[in-house]
Design a protein around this motif. Structure first.
Motif, mmCIF file in Angstrom:
data_model
loop_
_atom_site.group_PDB
_atom_site.id
_atom_site.type_symbol
_atom_site.label_atom_id
_atom_site.label_comp_id
_atom_site.label_asym_id
_atom_site.label_seq_id
_atom_site.Cartn_x
_atom_site.Cartn_y
_atom_site.Cartn_z
ATOM 1 N N ALA A 17 -29.260 60.557 -33.715
ATOM 2 C CA ALA A 17 -29.201 62.016 -33.859
ATOM 3 C C ALA A 17 -27.822 62.543 -33.466
ATOM 4 O O ALA A 17 -27.257 63.401 -34.163
ATOM 5 C CB ALA A 17 -30.284 62.674 -33.001
ATOM 6 N N ALA A 18 -27.263 62.030 -32.375
ATOM 7 C CA ALA A 18 -25.931 62.472 -31.945
ATOM 8 C C ALA A 18 -24.880 62.135 -32.998
ATOM 9 O O ALA A 18 -23.980 62.942 -33.264
ATOM 10 C CB ALA A 18 -25.566 61.827 -30.607
ATOM 11 N N ALA A 19 -24.990 60.972 -33.612
ATOM 12 C CA ALA A 19 -24.030 60.574 -34.655
ATOM 13 C C ALA A 19 -24.153 61.479 -35.879
ATOM 14 O O ALA A 19 -23.141 61.872 -36.480
ATOM 15 C CB ALA A 19 -24.264 59.116 -35.039
ATOM 16 N N MET A 20 -25.370 61.831 -36.250
ATOM 17 C CA MET A 20 -25.581 62.719 -37.390
ATOM 18 C C MET A 20 -25.004 64.107 -37.114
ATOM 19 O O MET A 20 -24.379 64.711 -37.985
ATOM 20 C CB MET A 20 -27.067 62.783 -37.737
ATOM 21 C CG MET A 20 -27.611 61.454 -38.247
ATOM 22 S SD MET A 20 -29.423 61.415 -38.352
ATOM 23 C CE MET A 20 -29.679 62.459 -39.804
ATOM 24 N N ARG A 21 -25.214 64.607 -35.891
ATOM 25 C CA ARG A 21 -24.653 65.911 -35.511
ATOM 26 C C ARG A 21 -23.130 65.858 -35.500
ATOM 27 O O ARG A 21 -22.460 66.775 -35.972
ATOM 28 C CB ARG A 21 -25.176 66.334 -34.134
ATOM 29 C CG ARG A 21 -26.607 66.808 -34.125
ATOM 30 C CD ARG A 21 -26.996 67.453 -32.798
ATOM 31 N NE ARG A 21 -26.864 66.563 -31.667
ATOM 32 C CZ ARG A 21 -27.839 65.780 -31.190
ATOM 33 N NH1 ARG A 21 -29.032 65.803 -31.762
ATOM 34 N NH2 ARG A 21 -27.625 65.006 -30.141
ATOM 35 N N ARG B 49 -20.616 68.198 -37.728
ATOM 36 C CA ARG B 49 -19.576 69.039 -37.117
ATOM 37 C C ARG B 49 -18.176 68.658 -37.594
ATOM 38 O O ARG B 49 -17.357 69.518 -37.887
ATOM 39 C CB ARG B 49 -19.634 68.933 -35.589
ATOM 40 C CG ARG B 49 -20.713 69.759 -34.943
ATOM 41 C CD ARG B 49 -20.536 69.869 -33.432
ATOM 42 N NE ARG B 49 -20.304 68.610 -32.754
ATOM 43 C CZ ARG B 49 -21.247 67.785 -32.296
ATOM 44 N NH1 ARG B 49 -22.512 68.107 -32.465
ATOM 45 N NH2 ARG B 49 -20.939 66.673 -31.680
ATOM 46 N N SER B 50 -17.886 67.381 -37.667
ATOM 47 C CA SER B 50 -16.518 66.963 -37.989
ATOM 48 C C SER B 50 -16.219 66.957 -39.484
ATOM 49 O O SER B 50 -15.105 67.267 -39.889
ATOM 50 C CB SER B 50 -16.215 65.591 -37.387
ATOM 51 O OG SER B 50 -16.998 64.593 -38.013
ATOM 52 N N GLU B 51 -17.210 66.633 -40.301
ATOM 53 C CA GLU B 51 -16.971 66.503 -41.746
ATOM 54 C C GLU B 51 -17.599 67.617 -42.567
ATOM 55 O O GLU B 51 -17.299 67.749 -43.748
ATOM 56 C CB GLU B 51 -17.491 65.143 -42.249
ATOM 57 C CG GLU B 51 -16.876 63.949 -41.544
ATOM 58 C CD GLU B 51 -15.357 63.920 -41.634
ATOM 59 O OE1 GLU B 51 -14.819 64.157 -42.732
ATOM 60 O OE2 GLU B 51 -14.715 63.660 -40.598
ATOM 61 N N GLY B 52 -18.518 68.375 -41.975
ATOM 62 C CA GLY B 52 -19.169 69.467 -42.692
ATOM 63 C C GLY B 52 -20.188 68.998 -43.704
ATOM 64 O O GLY B 52 -20.597 69.768 -44.568
ATOM 65 N N ASP B 53 -20.621 67.745 -43.608
ATOM 66 C CA ASP B 53 -21.617 67.194 -44.532
ATOM 67 C C ASP B 53 -22.833 66.698 -43.769
ATOM 68 O O ASP B 53 -22.728 66.197 -42.650
ATOM 69 C CB ASP B 53 -21.039 66.005 -45.311
ATOM 70 C CG ASP B 53 -20.282 66.423 -46.548
ATOM 71 O OD1 ASP B 53 -20.609 67.466 -47.129
ATOM 72 O OD2 ASP B 53 -19.368 65.679 -46.944
ATOM 73 N N VAL B 54 -23.966 66.810 -44.423
ATOM 74 C CA VAL B 54 -25.215 66.301 -43.875
ATOM 75 C C VAL B 54 -25.379 64.859 -44.345
ATOM 76 O O VAL B 54 -25.118 64.544 -45.507
ATOM 77 C CB VAL B 54 -26.400 67.163 -44.371
ATOM 78 C CG1 VAL B 54 -27.719 66.582 -43.920
ATOM 79 C CG2 VAL B 54 -26.242 68.598 -43.892
ATOM 80 N N ILE B 55 -25.796 63.997 -43.426
ATOM 81 C CA ILE B 55 -26.056 62.604 -43.775
ATOM 82 C C ILE B 55 -27.473 62.236 -43.374
ATOM 83 O O ILE B 55 -28.071 62.871 -42.515
ATOM 84 C CB ILE B 55 -25.060 61.634 -43.097
ATOM 85 C CG1 ILE B 55 -25.068 61.802 -41.574
ATOM 86 C CG2 ILE B 55 -23.671 61.802 -43.682
ATOM 87 C CD1 ILE B 55 -24.274 60.756 -40.813
ATOM 88 N N GLU B 56 -27.988 61.199 -43.991
ATOM 89 C CA GLU B 56 -29.319 60.723 -43.632
ATOM 90 C C GLU B 56 -29.234 59.811 -42.409
ATOM 91 O O GLU B 56 -28.152 59.405 -41.983
ATOM 92 C CB GLU B 56 -29.972 60.014 -44.804
ATOM 93 C CG GLU B 56 -29.299 58.732 -45.216
ATOM 94 C CD GLU B 56 -29.916 58.136 -46.467
ATOM 95 O OE1 GLU B 56 -30.141 56.916 -46.458
ATOM 96 O OE2 GLU B 56 -30.148 58.875 -47.449
#
Length: 163
Positions: free
Chosen positions: A108-112, A116-123
């Motif tokens: 979860a921390a990596a996804m957040r 924040r850094s790239e502005g993209d949502v990842i699975e």
């Protein structure tokens, strides 16, 4: 087919020292890792799995395919078992140098962090690979590193859990 990702990586970064790739059944890392190892046998390929379903990592450690239950995880793409006699098992034994198993909070921390850094949502599976990198950051500091972002399929409900 999945090996072509390795070709694309090398086209953008010919001198890769390490790669972090999420692993479910082992096909993605098997294909990409094979190409990267052919180009540079010294590359370190890290297989990344969620703690709730580390089937390939535990199977490789045991030297045989294990039948393990998988728990709930943010990383549905890496959850589940390995088919008996799967060709990916031997391939993963050959190309994966090290395994990184990460828990749900790290995913979860990596996804957040990526959002924040790239502005993209990842699975979640992509979050597993990033969490693997973060867990081994001191081991690979100063090296050319690739993290394979393997998808952006995430439900609104799961996304809301990350906040």
């Amino acid at each position: 087919g999945q090996g072509t990702i390795g070709i694309e990586i090398l086209g953008q970064l010919p001198e890769v020292d390490a790669a972090f790739i999420a692993v479910g059944g082992g096909g993605l890392i098997g294909g990409v890792g094979s190409v990267l190892k052919e180009h540079n046998p010294g590359i370190r390929v890290f297989g990344c799995q969620p703690l709730a379903s580390p089937v390939m990592a535990r199977s490789i450690a045991a030297g045989k395919i294990l039948d393990m239950a998988s728990g709930p995880t943010l990383s549905d793409g890496t959850a589940g078992g390995i088919e008996p006699d799967a060709i990916t098992f031997a391939l993963n034994q050959e190309v994966v140098d090290d395994w990184v198993v990460v828990d749900v909070d790290e995913i979860a921390a990596a996804m957040r962090l990526f959002l924040r850094s790239e502005g993209d949502v990842i699975e979640g599976a992509a979050g597993v690979a990033i969490a693997g990198l973060l867990a081994r950051a001191t081991d690979i500091a100063g090296r050319n590193v690739v993290v394979l972002i393997c998808g952006g399929n995430i439900s609104a409900a799961t996304l809301n859990q990350l906040e």
